[in-house]
Motif scaffolding. Structure first.
Motif, PDB file in Angstrom:
ATOM      1  N   ILE A 276       0.881  -1.359   0.166  1.00  0.00           N
ATOM      2  CA  ILE A 276      -0.054   0.072  -0.069  1.00  0.00           C
ATOM      3  C   ILE A 276       0.757   1.342  -0.038  1.00  0.00           C
ATOM      4  O   ILE A 276       1.836   1.352   0.958  1.00  0.00           O
ATOM      5  N   SER A 277       0.733   2.269  -0.979  1.00  0.00           N
ATOM      6  CA  SER A 277       1.519   3.404  -0.967  1.00  0.00           C
ATOM      7  C   SER A 277       0.546   4.506  -0.898  1.00  0.00           C
ATOM      8  O   SER A 277      -0.377   4.861  -1.725  1.00  0.00           O
ATOM      9  N   ASP A 278       0.675   5.460   0.058  1.00  0.00           N
ATOM     10  CA  ASP A 278      -0.085   6.668   0.348  1.00  0.00           C
ATOM     11  C   ASP A 278       0.841   7.798   0.068  1.00  0.00           C
ATOM     12  O   ASP A 278       1.738   8.021   0.644  1.00  0.00           O
TER      13      ASP A 278
ATOM     14  N   ARG B 263       3.648  18.307   5.111  1.00  0.00           N
ATOM     15  CA  ARG B 263       4.328  17.300   5.292  1.00  0.00           C
ATOM     16  C   ARG B 263       5.296  16.749   4.150  1.00  0.00           C
ATOM     17  O   ARG B 263       5.084  17.111   3.018  1.00  0.00           O
ATOM     18  N   ASP B 264       6.242  15.809   4.290  1.00  0.00           N
ATOM     19  CA  ASP B 264       7.180  15.462   3.372  1.00  0.00           C
ATOM     20  C   ASP B 264       6.215  14.538   2.584  1.00  0.00           C
ATOM     21  O   ASP B 264       5.355  13.776   2.813  1.00  0.00           O
ATOM     22  N   PRO B 265       6.197  15.012   1.120  1.00  0.00           N
ATOM     23  CA  PRO B 265       5.314  14.152   0.257  1.00  0.00           C
ATOM     24  C   PRO B 265       5.561  12.930  -0.431  1.00  0.00           C
ATOM     25  O   PRO B 265       5.127  12.348  -1.055  1.00  0.00           O
ATOM     26  N   ALA B 266       6.897  12.452   0.306  1.00  0.00           N
ATOM     27  CA  ALA B 266       7.300  11.186  -0.055  1.00  0.00           C
ATOM     28  C   ALA B 266       6.144  10.261   0.274  1.00  0.00           C
ATOM     29  O   ALA B 266       5.523  10.276   1.193  1.00  0.00           O
ATOM     30  N   ALA B 267       5.951   9.013  -0.574  1.00  0.00           N
ATOM     31  CA  ALA B 267       5.274   8.189  -0.168  1.00  0.00           C
ATOM     32  C   ALA B 267       5.367   7.245   1.003  1.00  0.00           C
ATOM     33  O   ALA B 267       6.468   6.909   1.316  1.00  0.00           O
TER      34      ALA B 267
ATOM     35  N   ILE C 245       3.858  -2.863   3.636  1.00  0.00           N
ATOM     36  CA  ILE C 245       3.906  -4.054   2.943  1.00  0.00           C
ATOM     37  C   ILE C 245       3.479  -4.974   4.045  1.00  0.00           C
ATOM     38  O   ILE C 245       3.729  -5.100   5.182  1.00  0.00           O
ATOM     39  N   ASP C 246       2.563  -5.966   3.373  1.00  0.00           N
ATOM     40  CA  ASP C 246       1.838  -7.139   4.224  1.00  0.00           C
ATOM     41  C   ASP C 246       2.031  -8.274   3.374  1.00  0.00           C
ATOM     42  O   ASP C 246       1.686  -8.379   2.286  1.00  0.00           O
TER      43      ASP C 246
ATOM     44  N   PRO D  46      11.539  -2.164   9.011  1.00  0.00           N
ATOM     45  CA  PRO D  46      10.177  -1.463   9.181  1.00  0.00           C
ATOM     46  C   PRO D  46      10.020  -0.224   8.243  1.00  0.00           C
ATOM     47  O   PRO D  46      10.943   0.582   7.854  1.00  0.00           O
ATOM     48  N   PRO D  47       8.937   0.139   7.896  1.00  0.00           N
ATOM     49  CA  PRO D  47       8.547   1.276   7.163  1.00  0.00           C
ATOM     50  C   PRO D  47       8.911   2.633   7.826  1.00  0.00           C
ATOM     51  O   PRO D  47       9.049   2.737   8.825  1.00  0.00           O
TER      52      PRO D  47
END
Length: 197
Positions: A10-12, A49-53, A57-58, A72-73
């Motif tokens: 999942i990328s937000d 906020r930093d716009p990096a995604a 991961i699951d 860890p993410p």
């Protein structure tokens, strides 16, 4: 083949950020044909906020799960931007008034400080202070024809945004981006027409 295994990523992402803004302005008429305007706009960049995604991961690899070690993410917090105050001023002078035509000339200046802190670490938000100088003219015509009796406006402007050079030096000598400079001049020109009905 791993039966009933799964992998999910999942990328937000966040983009198109616009800071909350509060503006206050005033206008002054020292003489009949001259208008002077001044406004100040507070911009709340500190909430950027930093716009990096943000990536999550699951996965379930059943018996092979212990063989996969995922870090860890990474959590991206505030980018460290600071709030700014943008100041703009402009003047408009009427230079001609005829029975069916009038003309004004305009000039203006704006200063927009950069909200971006020194980029000596990992991030590279490239930005500079901005000084904008503008000039323009407006022509108003009315009663041109029986079909167009109401005012018809033609406005022309030319502006230059000057970005003073900003040098960024990285803390790490092995930074993949390295030191860099940013700056320059942005030119703008425009023509607008307006017809009242």
């Amino acid at each position: 083949i791993i039966r009933d295994g799964f992998f999910q990523l999942i990328s937000d992402s966040r983009d198109l950020f616009q800071p909350t803004q509060v503006a206050l302005g005033a206008e002054y008429h020292p003489i009949k044909k001259l208008r002077v305007n001044l406004d100040a706009t507070y911009q709340r960049w500190s909430t950027f906020r930093d716009p990096a995604a943000d990536i999550r991961i699951d996965l379930d690899l059943k018996d092979l799960q212990s063989l996969v070690k995922l870090p860890p993410p990474r959590v991206f917090g505030p980018a460290g931007f600071h709030d700014t105050l943008v100041v703009r001023t402009g003047v408009e002078l009427g230079v001609m008034q005829r029975r069916r035509m009038s003309m004004v000339v305009r000039g203006g200046y704006a200063f927009e400080p950069t909200p971006v802190p020194e980029q000596s670490g990992e991030t590279n938000f490239v930005d500079c202070d901005k000084h904008t100088i503008a000039a323009g003219a407006g022509l108003r015509l009315w009663g041109l024809t029986a079909v167009l009796p109401r005012p018809f406006d033609i406005d022309l402007h030319l502006a230059a945004t000057i970005l003073p050079e900003r040098l960024t030096r990285k803390w790490s000598p092995v930074d993949t981006t390295g030191d860099y400079r940013a700056g320059g001049v942005l030119w703008q020109a425009g023509l607008m027409t307006r017809l009242e009905f």
